[in-house]
Every structure is written in structure tokens, then in C-alpha cells.
Design an enzyme around this catalytic site. Structure first.
Site, PDB file in Angstrom:
ATOM      1  N   GLU A  74     -25.733  -8.496 -26.282  1.00  0.00           N
ATOM      2  CA  GLU A  74     -24.684  -7.479 -26.409  1.00  0.00           C
ATOM      3  C   GLU A  74     -25.092  -6.348 -27.347  1.00  0.00           C
ATOM      4  O   GLU A  74     -24.816  -5.185 -27.080  1.00  0.00           O
ATOM      5  CB  GLU A  74     -23.371  -8.104 -26.907  1.00  0.00           C
ATOM      6  CG  GLU A  74     -22.313  -7.022 -27.115  1.00  0.00           C
ATOM      7  CD  GLU A  74     -20.928  -7.528 -27.401  1.00  0.00           C
ATOM      8  OE1 GLU A  74     -20.761  -8.713 -27.736  1.00  0.00           O
ATOM      9  OE2 GLU A  74     -19.992  -6.705 -27.303  1.00  0.00           O
ATOM     10  N   ASP A  93     -24.020 -13.335 -25.967  1.00  0.00           N
ATOM     11  CA  ASP A  93     -23.019 -12.633 -26.783  1.00  0.00           C
ATOM     12  C   ASP A  93     -23.051 -13.313 -28.148  1.00  0.00           C
ATOM     13  O   ASP A  93     -22.646 -14.472 -28.282  1.00  0.00           O
ATOM     14  CB  ASP A  93     -21.622 -12.724 -26.152  1.00  0.00           C
ATOM     15  CG  ASP A  93     -20.670 -11.721 -26.802  1.00  0.00           C
ATOM     16  OD1 ASP A  93     -20.929 -11.330 -27.954  1.00  0.00           O
ATOM     17  OD2 ASP A  93     -19.684 -11.334 -26.164  1.00  0.00           O
ATOM     18  N   ILE A  95     -21.432 -12.837 -30.954  1.00  0.00           N
ATOM     19  CA  ILE A  95     -20.070 -13.211 -31.363  1.00  0.00           C
ATOM     20  C   ILE A  95     -19.114 -12.607 -30.335  1.00  0.00           C
ATOM     21  O   ILE A  95     -18.886 -11.392 -30.324  1.00  0.00           O
ATOM     22  CB  ILE A  95     -19.718 -12.710 -32.781  1.00  0.00           C
ATOM     23  CG1 ILE A  95     -20.672 -13.306 -33.814  1.00  0.00           C
ATOM     24  CG2 ILE A  95     -18.265 -13.090 -33.114  1.00  0.00           C
ATOM     25  CD1 ILE A  95     -20.423 -12.856 -35.243  1.00  0.00           C
ATOM     26  N   ASP A  96     -18.596 -13.432 -29.458  1.00  0.00           N
ATOM     27  CA  ASP A  96     -17.560 -12.968 -28.542  1.00  0.00           C
ATOM     28  C   ASP A  96     -16.230 -13.200 -29.251  1.00  0.00           C
ATOM     29  O   ASP A  96     -15.958 -14.299 -29.720  1.00  0.00           O
ATOM     30  CB  ASP A  96     -17.613 -13.760 -27.221  1.00  0.00           C
ATOM     31  CG  ASP A  96     -16.564 -13.255 -26.254  1.00  0.00           C
ATOM     32  OD1 ASP A  96     -16.476 -12.027 -26.071  1.00  0.00           O
ATOM     33  OD2 ASP A  96     -15.813 -14.072 -25.694  1.00  0.00           O
ATOM     34  N   THR A  98     -15.180 -10.477 -31.511  1.00  0.00           N
ATOM     35  CA  THR A  98     -15.571  -9.859 -32.785  1.00  0.00           C
ATOM     36  C   THR A  98     -14.348  -9.450 -33.621  1.00  0.00           C
ATOM     37  O   THR A  98     -14.371  -9.566 -34.852  1.00  0.00           O
ATOM     38  CB  THR A  98     -16.458  -8.624 -32.512  1.00  0.00           C
ATOM     39  OG1 THR A  98     -17.591  -9.052 -31.750  1.00  0.00           O
ATOM     40  CG2 THR A  98     -16.959  -7.986 -33.793  1.00  0.00           C
ATOM     41  N   ASP A 220     -20.104 -11.326 -21.902  1.00  0.00           N
ATOM     42  CA  ASP A 220     -18.777 -11.894 -22.163  1.00  0.00           C
ATOM     43  C   ASP A 220     -18.508 -13.101 -21.274  1.00  0.00           C
ATOM     44  O   ASP A 220     -17.757 -14.001 -21.639  1.00  0.00           O
ATOM     45  CB  ASP A 220     -17.660 -10.882 -21.859  1.00  0.00           C
ATOM     46  CG  ASP A 220     -17.690  -9.655 -22.746  1.00  0.00           C
ATOM     47  OD1 ASP A 220     -17.841  -9.815 -23.962  1.00  0.00           O
ATOM     48  OD2 ASP A 220     -17.554  -8.527 -22.209  1.00  0.00           O
TER      49      ASP A 220
HETATM   50  C1  IPD Z   1     -14.355  -8.836 -26.152  1.00  0.00           C
HETATM   51  C2  IPD Z   1     -13.560 -10.113 -26.061  1.00  0.00           C
HETATM   52  C3  IPD Z   1     -12.140  -9.829 -25.623  1.00  0.00           C
HETATM   53  C4  IPD Z   1     -12.099  -9.126 -24.302  1.00  0.00           C
HETATM   54  C5  IPD Z   1     -12.918  -7.830 -24.384  1.00  0.00           C
HETATM   55  C6  IPD Z   1     -14.339  -8.150 -24.821  1.00  0.00           C
HETATM   56  P1  IPD Z   1     -16.337  -8.764 -27.952  1.00  0.00           P
HETATM   57  O1  IPD Z   1     -15.709  -9.103 -26.483  1.00  0.00           O
HETATM   58  O2  IPD Z   1     -14.150 -11.012 -25.154  1.00  0.00           O
HETATM   59  O3  IPD Z   1     -11.384 -11.027 -25.451  1.00  0.00           O
HETATM   60  O4  IPD Z   1     -10.763  -8.822 -23.989  1.00  0.00           O
HETATM   61  O5  IPD Z   1     -12.913  -7.261 -23.090  1.00  0.00           O
HETATM   62  O6  IPD Z   1     -15.066  -6.928 -24.922  1.00  0.00           O
HETATM   63  O7  IPD Z   1     -16.292  -7.274 -28.106  1.00  0.00           O
HETATM   64  O8  IPD Z   1     -15.479  -9.442 -28.943  1.00  0.00           O
HETATM   65  O9  IPD Z   1     -17.707  -9.350 -27.878  1.00  0.00           O
END
Ligand code: IPD
Length: 272
Positions: A74, A93, A95-96, A98, A220
Site C-alpha cells: 500500500e 496492507d 496496516i489496514d 489506519t 485491502d
Molecule cells: C481503509 C479501510 C476502510 C475502508 C477504506 C480503506 P486503510 O484502508 O479498509 O475500512 O473503508 O476503503 O481504504 O486506508 O486503513 O488501509
């Protein structure tokens, strides 16, 4: 030159080891205090020092263990490595979730998947603060803590607890909010937990009945979608298209068509 890829089980073993180490780094850095290192697509789309440190740590480990593999991450993208036929591409990813990480909400994860010839064959999602760890291999089932996972058996969309999420672009969020406003009278309730990878894994064990979101990137959803699929959910986009940035719908077979048709009527993959 064509290469023989390792088995999905071997790839999963590597993924799990790296995800555990990565989660330990994210956990330690959170305890030491979080800082925003930069913003990306909008001012609310943040990158923390931990996102970068975790991605670098996994990249370094993969370079050491599997130097010929490609990696899509990412924070640092795809790099220079090309994927040879039969070669492996890792999708990370760091940290999903964030924003949850930033606020100390216990719902953020390291997500790491291995793809061979464009097909995700192994994946792990590890929720950092809870230690929950979901794994799957293509054809080998979805698992958490030694327990094989099966998705919800709900058949009535009106009784379904549906997870979703929102992108960072305000115009996209406004469109997504309109879709949710029209969907919510037709389902039990909606959850926006803030980490797509974890949402997909919760659906894999029936803690959500279904999930959908527009705008997800490969990192993601790669590992979480495999976990969901292996737990019996149907994971796809609209109109027979594969799941992708336009829309990811993950639903048990009996809920897929009703949810899909509602989302199509609401133009869930449209808008900015
Ligand atoms: C996000 C998370 C969030 C989702 C967003 C993503 P990130 O990823 O998964 O739940 O709704 O579309 O972008 O930015 O925390 O890696």
C-alpha cells in the site's frame, strides 16, 4: 522463464510468520505513540510512521526469503519487480484500518496475500490489538485458531447484518452514504468497523452476514477475500464482474443475489 511456484501451504507459512512479526512492530509502535507521517489522497487519508515501518520490515523479509518475488504494498507500491509466469506476487496492507490505529480503536490488521499467475492462493489477516488471525489457502479452507470457518446461513436480507466502508474522497463518501441510506431500511443493520480486511474475515465466520464496499484496493481485500471465499461466501462485483475497485460484494450464496440487486439498483459502483 517459467518457474515452479511453491505450494500454497508453503506460501501461507511465510505469510503467517511475516504477518506476526509485522503485527508485533505495529503493536509496539502504537504503545510508543502514533504520529501521522503524511497524507495521501485527501487530508483524512493518513500514513503513520508504523504503516511505513511495517511495510519496510515485510519487504526486507521477503527480499531475504524470496528474492525473486514481486511485491505490491500500500505505501511503496509495486517497485520494479516484474512477475514472471508461475512467479509469486505478494500483496501487502501493512496496516489496514489506519484511522482505527490512529485513534486506538481495536480493529486494525496486517493483511498479506500471495498471488500466483494472478490468482490469490494464500492469505493471512492478523488483527493487531486482538491477536485474531485468519488464514486461507485456495481450496484448503478458511481458518481461525484451528477452527475451520463457515459463513452465515442467513437467507433473508432483511435479517442480515451488513458491513461496509467509505473511501477518503468526500464526493465518493457522499455517494456511498446515499447508497447506505437507501439500503439500511432493507437489512437488519449496517456496520462500519473501519478495516476492510477484517470485515471480510468477520463475514467468513458469520460475525457479519455480508459485506460490500466500493473503492477497495487490491491490498485491502486480497487476503480477506480469499478467507471469505474459502468460508463459503460468494465474492464478486456487479453483473458477473470480478470483485474489484468498482465494487466488492461478499455474501453467502442465498444473500448474494438480493444484496447484489439492491446495490445495482442503488448504483453502488457508480459515483466518483
Ligand atoms: C481503509 C479501510 C476502510 C475502508 C477504506 C480503506 P486503510 O484502508 O479498509 O475500512 O473503508 O476503503 O481504504 O486506508 O486503513 O488501509
Amino acid at each position: 522463464m517459467e518457474r515452479t511456484a511453491p505450494s500454497s501451504g508453503e506460501l501461507l507459512e511465510i505469510a503467517v510468520e511475516l504477518a506476526r512479526d509485522a503485527a508485533a512492530t505495529a503493536y509496539r509502535m502504537r504503545a510508543e505513540g502514533v504520529s501521522v507521517a503524511a497524507t495521501k489522497s485527501t487530508v483524512t487519508d493518513v500514513v503513520t510512521a508504523a504503516d511505513r515501518a511495517v511495510e519496510t520490515q515485510v519487504l526486507d523479509a521477503l527480499r531475504r526469503l524470496r528474492p525473486a518475488d514481486a511485491v505490491l504494498g500500500e505505501e511503496y507500491g509495486a517497485g520494479e519487480t516484474e512477475v514472471a509466469a508461475g512467479g509469486v506476487r505478494w500483496i501487502l496492507d501493512p496496516i489496514d484500518g489506519t484511522v482505527n490505529y490512529l485513534y486506538g480503536l481495536p480493529h486494525y490488521a496486517v493483511s498479506l496475500a500471495a498471488e500466483v499467475d494472478g490468482e490469490v492462493v494464500a492469505g493471512v489477516v492478523r488483527n493487531v490489538p486482538t491477536g485474531e488471525e485468519w488464514t486461507a489457502t485456495a481450496g484448503g479452507g478458511a481458518w481461525r485458531d484451528g477452527r475451520r470457518l463457515r459463513c452465515s446461513t442467513e437467507t433473508d436480507l432483511g435479517q442480515a447484518l451488513v458491513g461496509t466502508g467509505f473511501g477518503y474522497d468526500p464526493k465518493r463518501r457522499a455517494h456511498q452514504a446515499r447508497v447506505v441510506a437507501e439500503l439500511i431500511p432493507h437489512v437488519r443493520d449496517i456496520r462500519r468497523l473501519g478495516a476492510a480486511a477484517v470485515d471480510l474475515c468477520l463475514a467468513a465466520e458469520g460475525r457479519l452476514d455480508a459485506y460490500y464496499e466500493k473503492g477497495l484496493a487490491a491490498w485491502d481485500q486480497a487476503a480477506g477475500a480469499l478467507v471469505a471465499t474459502e468460508a463459503g461466501l460468494r465474492v464478486a462485483g456487479l453483473g458477473g464482474r470480478p470483485a474489484g475497485p468498482d465494487l466488492v460484494i461478499a455474501a453467502p450464496p442465498a444473500l448474494f443475489t438480493p444484496l447484489h440487486d439492491r446495490l445495482a439498483d442503488l448504483d453502488a459502483s457508480g459515483g466518483p
